[in-house]
Structure formats: structure tokens, C-alpha cells
Design an enzyme around this catalytic site. Structure first.
Site, mmCIF file in Angstrom:
data_model
loop_
_atom_site.group_PDB
_atom_site.id
_atom_site.type_symbol
_atom_site.label_atom_id
_atom_site.label_comp_id
_atom_site.label_asym_id
_atom_site.label_seq_id
_atom_site.Cartn_x
_atom_site.Cartn_y
_atom_site.Cartn_z
ATOM 1 N N ASN A 88 -22.869 9.552 15.326
ATOM 2 C CA ASN A 88 -23.197 8.364 14.539
ATOM 3 C C ASN A 88 -24.416 7.651 15.089
ATOM 4 O O ASN A 88 -25.242 7.135 14.331
ATOM 5 C CB ASN A 88 -21.996 7.419 14.489
ATOM 6 C CG ASN A 88 -20.962 7.852 13.465
ATOM 7 O OD1 ASN A 88 -21.122 8.863 12.793
ATOM 8 N ND2 ASN A 88 -19.892 7.098 13.347
ATOM 9 N N CYS A 110 -18.670 2.035 9.801
ATOM 10 C CA CYS A 110 -18.851 2.959 10.926
ATOM 11 C C CYS A 110 -20.120 2.704 11.734
ATOM 12 O O CYS A 110 -20.050 2.258 12.878
ATOM 13 C CB CYS A 110 -18.838 4.402 10.415
ATOM 14 S SG CYS A 110 -17.246 4.915 9.750
ATOM 15 N N ARG A 151 0.831 -1.201 0.000
ATOM 16 C CA ARG A 151 0.000 0.000 0.000
ATOM 17 C C ARG A 151 0.864 1.249 0.000
ATOM 18 O O ARG A 151 0.573 2.230 -0.712
ATOM 19 C CB ARG A 151 -0.925 -0.006 1.218
ATOM 20 C CG ARG A 151 -1.677 1.301 1.423
ATOM 21 C CD ARG A 151 -2.757 1.175 2.458
ATOM 22 N NE ARG A 151 -3.848 0.345 1.952
ATOM 23 C CZ ARG A 151 -5.110 0.402 2.402
ATOM 24 N NH1 ARG A 151 -5.426 1.253 3.344
ATOM 25 N NH2 ARG A 151 -6.019 -0.377 1.900
ATOM 26 N N THR A 178 -10.374 0.690 14.067
ATOM 27 C CA THR A 178 -10.880 0.238 15.368
ATOM 28 C C THR A 178 -12.109 -0.633 15.110
ATOM 29 O O THR A 178 -13.246 -0.223 15.363
ATOM 30 C CB THR A 178 -11.244 1.431 16.270
ATOM 31 O OG1 THR A 178 -12.143 2.303 15.565
ATOM 32 C CG2 THR A 178 -10.007 2.212 16.672
ATOM 33 N N GLU A 195 -18.300 8.771 3.431
ATOM 34 C CA GLU A 195 -17.694 8.120 2.276
ATOM 35 C C GLU A 195 -18.383 8.607 1.012
ATOM 36 O O GLU A 195 -19.595 8.689 0.934
ATOM 37 C CB GLU A 195 -17.806 6.598 2.399
ATOM 38 C CG GLU A 195 -16.907 6.045 3.494
ATOM 39 C CD GLU A 195 -16.617 4.569 3.317
ATOM 40 O OE1 GLU A 195 -16.495 4.104 2.167
ATOM 41 O OE2 GLU A 195 -16.511 3.876 4.347
ATOM 42 N N LYS A 211 -20.785 -0.926 13.683
ATOM 43 C CA LYS A 211 -19.859 -1.250 14.777
ATOM 44 C C LYS A 211 -19.792 -0.129 15.804
ATOM 45 O O LYS A 211 -19.579 -0.384 17.000
ATOM 46 C CB LYS A 211 -18.475 -1.598 14.226
ATOM 47 C CG LYS A 211 -17.715 -0.497 13.519
ATOM 48 C CD LYS A 211 -16.651 0.129 14.398
ATOM 49 C CE LYS A 211 -15.815 1.128 13.617
ATOM 50 N NZ LYS A 211 -14.875 1.882 14.511
ATOM 51 N N LEU A 251 -33.588 10.757 6.696
ATOM 52 C CA LEU A 251 -34.954 10.271 6.892
ATOM 53 C C LEU A 251 -35.414 9.657 5.570
ATOM 54 O O LEU A 251 -36.426 10.038 4.992
ATOM 55 C CB LEU A 251 -35.866 11.420 7.311
ATOM 56 C CG LEU A 251 -37.148 11.024 8.068
ATOM 57 C CD1 LEU A 251 -36.787 10.418 9.419
ATOM 58 C CD2 LEU A 251 -38.041 12.233 8.275
ATOM 59 N N THR A 311 -12.083 6.346 15.647
ATOM 60 C CA THR A 311 -13.275 6.332 16.501
ATOM 61 C C THR A 311 -13.054 5.337 17.626
ATOM 62 O O THR A 311 -12.826 4.146 17.378
ATOM 63 C CB THR A 311 -14.519 5.936 15.681
ATOM 64 O OG1 THR A 311 -14.663 6.863 14.598
ATOM 65 C CG2 THR A 311 -15.766 5.974 16.540
ATOM 66 N N LYS A 324 -18.151 12.086 18.463
ATOM 67 C CA LYS A 324 -18.153 11.232 17.271
ATOM 68 C C LYS A 324 -19.175 10.107 17.390
ATOM 69 O O LYS A 324 -20.021 9.917 16.508
ATOM 70 C CB LYS A 324 -16.751 10.657 17.061
ATOM 71 C CG LYS A 324 -16.655 9.555 16.016
ATOM 72 C CD LYS A 324 -17.006 10.030 14.623
ATOM 73 C CE LYS A 324 -16.789 8.901 13.621
ATOM 74 N NZ LYS A 324 -17.068 9.341 12.245
#
Length: 442
Positions: A209, A261, A35, A86, A153, A264, A251, A122, A205
Site C-alpha cells: 500500500n 486503506c 447487519r 483497524t 474496492e 491510514k 501513475l 491490516t 500488505k
């Protein structure tokens, strides 16, 4: 300023490229040598709007370099952003912090006094304080701060360069001032900034979410009620969203959320709340999670019913593999979960996606993939619309009807023009909307 970005996954790659673009000298660090080589050549390891030219520009300018060495990172700069993953723990619903901990263990010893380590990953509340205690043992005179990311994203570059807000979690005025210097161009542009302690920054954070996930699951719960009552959830959602106290964003009834995200994060948030004695305050998040998972099951059940109660021997064309448009991310993708469930029950499933086919093949090799929509839908008894790419909204229903066996579509994202599909010869169904009596539009 000189800085390092440790972890060049989704968050780290975007952050490194954007920081270099606003003038900082950035060294990106990752343990994956392949990478690192790709990034050093200016090639992003993921699809994100606007990232490739930004990355190439940073590398060409010399302001952006990459390495696998944390020792080199400690020598290069005294400001370090930690952007490692994480994920959810394999043995439960809590957060797996081993990658964050590993960074501190390896980066700590060579750090110079006065270094600032800034977490963007996070994490559960209390993580920064724990890491500070360990870093003080490894490198006295250093500090841990937390600066959570709020990236969407598909819009991550824009969200980094023009964020809706910045949250700076620090334990000293000095660290707060350093971070304000990092983001000086954004602050001059009027971006709101919130200075806080590290615990509050961590919570902002996960609380954000959790709220957005709750909003999505609420409207999908209403879709279930609408199915039972014969009502139309799309009209209901628009009418609710017209209330300024509620608003229309998030909505949107459909297949629910996925990705790396929301699923989890709400599980880890609930787990951490229980650990610190606040479990009852967020117990509702368990139901938010269950509602979201149930949307996938409901979609499979609806598709099966449309095929007469049995998937065996049926051909299904699937539109979408990524968990959301604008991304090639298939982690916890609702679309792939539904496609795989139909295949497991005997259907022949062929999947199309504008960006995520390579990743989808890796995760679900048992499915068949097509490079264009007509090929994915050729001879299909049912078409499933599972990711709301704009390319699918632009399709000609009449042209696609010519390649399928049965012009029958289930719009699990509730965003296609049902009337246009009905006029194009299709029987159009969607979640939370009345089924057509004799074909046409639900």
C-alpha cells in the site's frame, strides 16, 4: 472445510461469500445484529460488483450462515479468519487494534486445542506475535497466522477468487498446510503463493500500500510542477508509464487517493517504523501523505480561481462522492472533502454519484444531493468531476451544456475527453495541464 469469518465489513463479507462459493462451510460473525440479519437474508451491506448474487447463492446453499456469537464460532470450527477493522487511532496516526484484541479476548477461552486463528486485517508488524502470546495464555495449543488481503474496492470478488498472489504468514508447517487447503482451488489455478513468517506477511500488505500510495503522490507532485511550468502531466504520465520499469498503473494524475486503506495505512506504517527504530527508512511517507492532502486543497483553489476568486453565491455541480468508482465507500473521500470545502465558502453544491449518495448524506448532510447528473448540474456556474465513474465519461457534453449556467468544468481526475467537452461548448480545465487561453480544452 469449516471456518468462521469474524467481522463482516468490506473484507469479511467478501471473504465469507467467496469461501462459501468455492465449497467451504462458513459462519460469518458480527456484533451488529441488524447487519447479521441482512446478511442472513442474502443482502450485502455494501456495494461491490458481483457480491450480491454470490452472497445470495451461499445463503441459499446452506454453506453460508451468520451469527453474533463468538462462542458459537468456537464450537462451529477450528479455523477462524479475523477481518475486523483497524482504523487510525483518534489520539494519533497509529493503528487502533482494540477490535482485533477484543476478538482474541472473547474467542480465546472457548477455543479447542488445535484451533488456528488467521488474521486478514491490516495491522502493524509484530501484531501477530503479540496476539500469539495472549492466545497461548487463553487457549494453549492454538496458533495465530496472518494472511493479508489485497482487495481493490470495486473488484474485490474477482481479487478473492482470482488473486494475483497469496501470502501465508505462519509459524508452523501445519498452519501453512491448512491455509493451502483453504485456497486449494486458487493454487490449482496457478496463483503464486508466498510462505513467510507472520512479521513478513504483515509487512507485505503495508509495504504494498505504501508503494502504490507513493506512486500516486509522485505523479501528482509532477502535476504541481507541470502547473508551474505550463506542461501537460497527462502526456508526461503516459510517456513515463511506457517504460516497463515504471508501468502505467497508479501513475494517473488527479485528486489523489482516499478510502479506508491508503491514508491510514501509510500513517500507521510510519508510526510503527518509528516505534521499532526504523523511522528514517520510511520518513518519505509523511511527504507522500502531505502531497495527497494537498491535491484536495489545490482542487479547491483552482475551482475558486475559475469562479473569479470567490465561491459565495455560486452554484457548483459535483460529479462523484465515492472515493473511487465501483464502490459506495465515502470514507476519507477526496470528492466529498472538496465539495464540502466549496460549500463552507458559500457555494451552493449539488452532488451526484451512481452508488454512494446514501453514505454521502450521512457523512456530509450539509450538502445537497441529486439522483441524476442533469439535476446536479442544473444552473451550475462550474462542474467539478471528482470521481472517475464510467458513467461520467459517457456523458454528452453538448446535452449537459444546455442545463448549466456556464459551461465550465474542472476535471480533477484527468480522465474525461477534453476535446469532446471543448467541442460540446465547454471550457475544460484539468489539474497539471495548461489552461485554455480563450475557452476550449486545457
Amino acid at each position: 472445510m469449516r471456518m468462521t469469518v469474524i467481522g463482516t465489513g468490506y473484507v469479511g463479507t467478501v471473504h465469507a461469500a467467496c469461501m462459501a462459493d468455492i465449497g467451504h462451510e462458513v459462519l460469518g460473525i458480527d456484533i451488529d445484529a441488524e447487519r447479521v440479519a441482512s446478511l442472513a437474508a442474502g443482502r450485502a451491506p455494501l456495494h461491490e460488483e458481483g457480491l450480491d448474487p454470490l452472497l445470495a447463492r451461499g445463503v441459499a446453499s446452506g454453506r453460508l450462515r451468520f451469527s453474533t456469537s463468538l462462542t458459537e464460532a468456537a464450537r462451529f470450527a477450528d479455523l477462524h479468519f479475523v477481518c475486523v477493522g483497524t482504523p487510525q487511532r483518534r489520539d494519533g496516526e497509529g493503528c487502533d487494534l482494540r477490535f482485533v484484541d477484543a476478538v482474541i479476548e472473547e474467542l480465546g477461552p472457548p477455543l479447542r486445542q488445535g484451533a488456528l486463528v488467521v488474521g486478514k486485517s491490516t495491522v502493524p508488524v509484530g501484531t501477530a506475535a503479540r496476539l500469539q502470546r495472549r492466545l497461548t495464555e487463553l487457549a494453549p495449543g492454538t496458533e495465530v497466522a496472518w494472511n493479508p488481503e489485497f482487495l481493490r474496492e470495486g473488484a474485490a470478488v474477482a481479487d478473492t477468487m482470482r488473486p494475483e498472489r497469496l501470502v501465508l504468514g505462519t509459524s508452523s508447517a501445519w498452519a501453512d498446510e491448512v491455509l493451502r487447503e483453504v485456497y486449494a482451488p486458487m493454487l490449482r489455478a496457478g496463483v503464486p503463493v508466498f510462505s513467510a513468517d507472520t512479521a513478513t506477511a504483515e509487512l507485505v500488505k503495508v509495504a504494498s500500500n505504501a508503494f502504490l500510495a507513493t506512486k500516486i503522490s509522485f505523479v501528482n507532485a509532477m502535476a504541481e510542477v507541470c502547473d508551474a511550468a505550463g506542461a501537460d502531466v497527462t502526456v508526461l504520465a503516459r510517456a513515463m508509464g511506457a517504460d516497463t520499469r515504471i508501468g502505467p498503473r497508479f501513475l494517473e494524475p488527479g485528486l489523489g487517493f482516499g478510502g479506508s486503506c491508503f491514508p491510514k495505512d501509510i500513517r500507521a506504517f510510519a508510526t510503527r517504523a518509528e516505534e521499532i527504530g526504523a523511522g528514517p527508512a520510511v520518513a518519505f511517507l509523511h511527504e507522500v501523505d502531505r502531497i495527497n492532502t494537498r491535491q484536495r486543497t489545490r482542487t479547491v483553489d483552482r475551482a475558486r480561481a475559475l469562479l473569479g476568486g470567490d465561491f459565495t453565491g455560486r452554484r457548483i455541480g459535483v460529479l462523484g462522492a465515492a472515493f473511487k468508482p465501483g464502490s459506495d465507500d465515502v470514507r476519507d473521500s477526496p470528492a466529498l472533502t472538496v465539495a464540502a470545502a466549496a460549500a463552507a465558502e458559500g457555494a451552493t453544491v449539488r452532488v451526484h454519484d451512481p452508488q454512494a449518495l446514501d453514505n454521502a448524506r450521512t457523512v456530509r448532510p450539509e450538502l445537497t444531493y441529486a439522483l441524476d447528473v442533469p439535476k446536479a448540474c442544473e444552473g451550475a456556474d462550474l462542474v467539478l468531476h471528482l470521481t472517475q465513474w464510467p458513467e461520467y465519461r459517457a456523458l454528452s457534453p453538448a446535452a449537459l451544456a444546455a442545463v448549466v449556467r456556464t459551461p465550465l468544468i474542472l476535471d480533477a481526475r484527468n480522465c474525461l475527453d477534453g476535446r469532446a467537452w471543448g467541442a460540446g461548448g465547454w471550457t475544460y480545465h484539468a489539474l497539471g495541464r495548461p489552461a485554455p487561453a480563450t475557452g476550449g480544452v486545457s
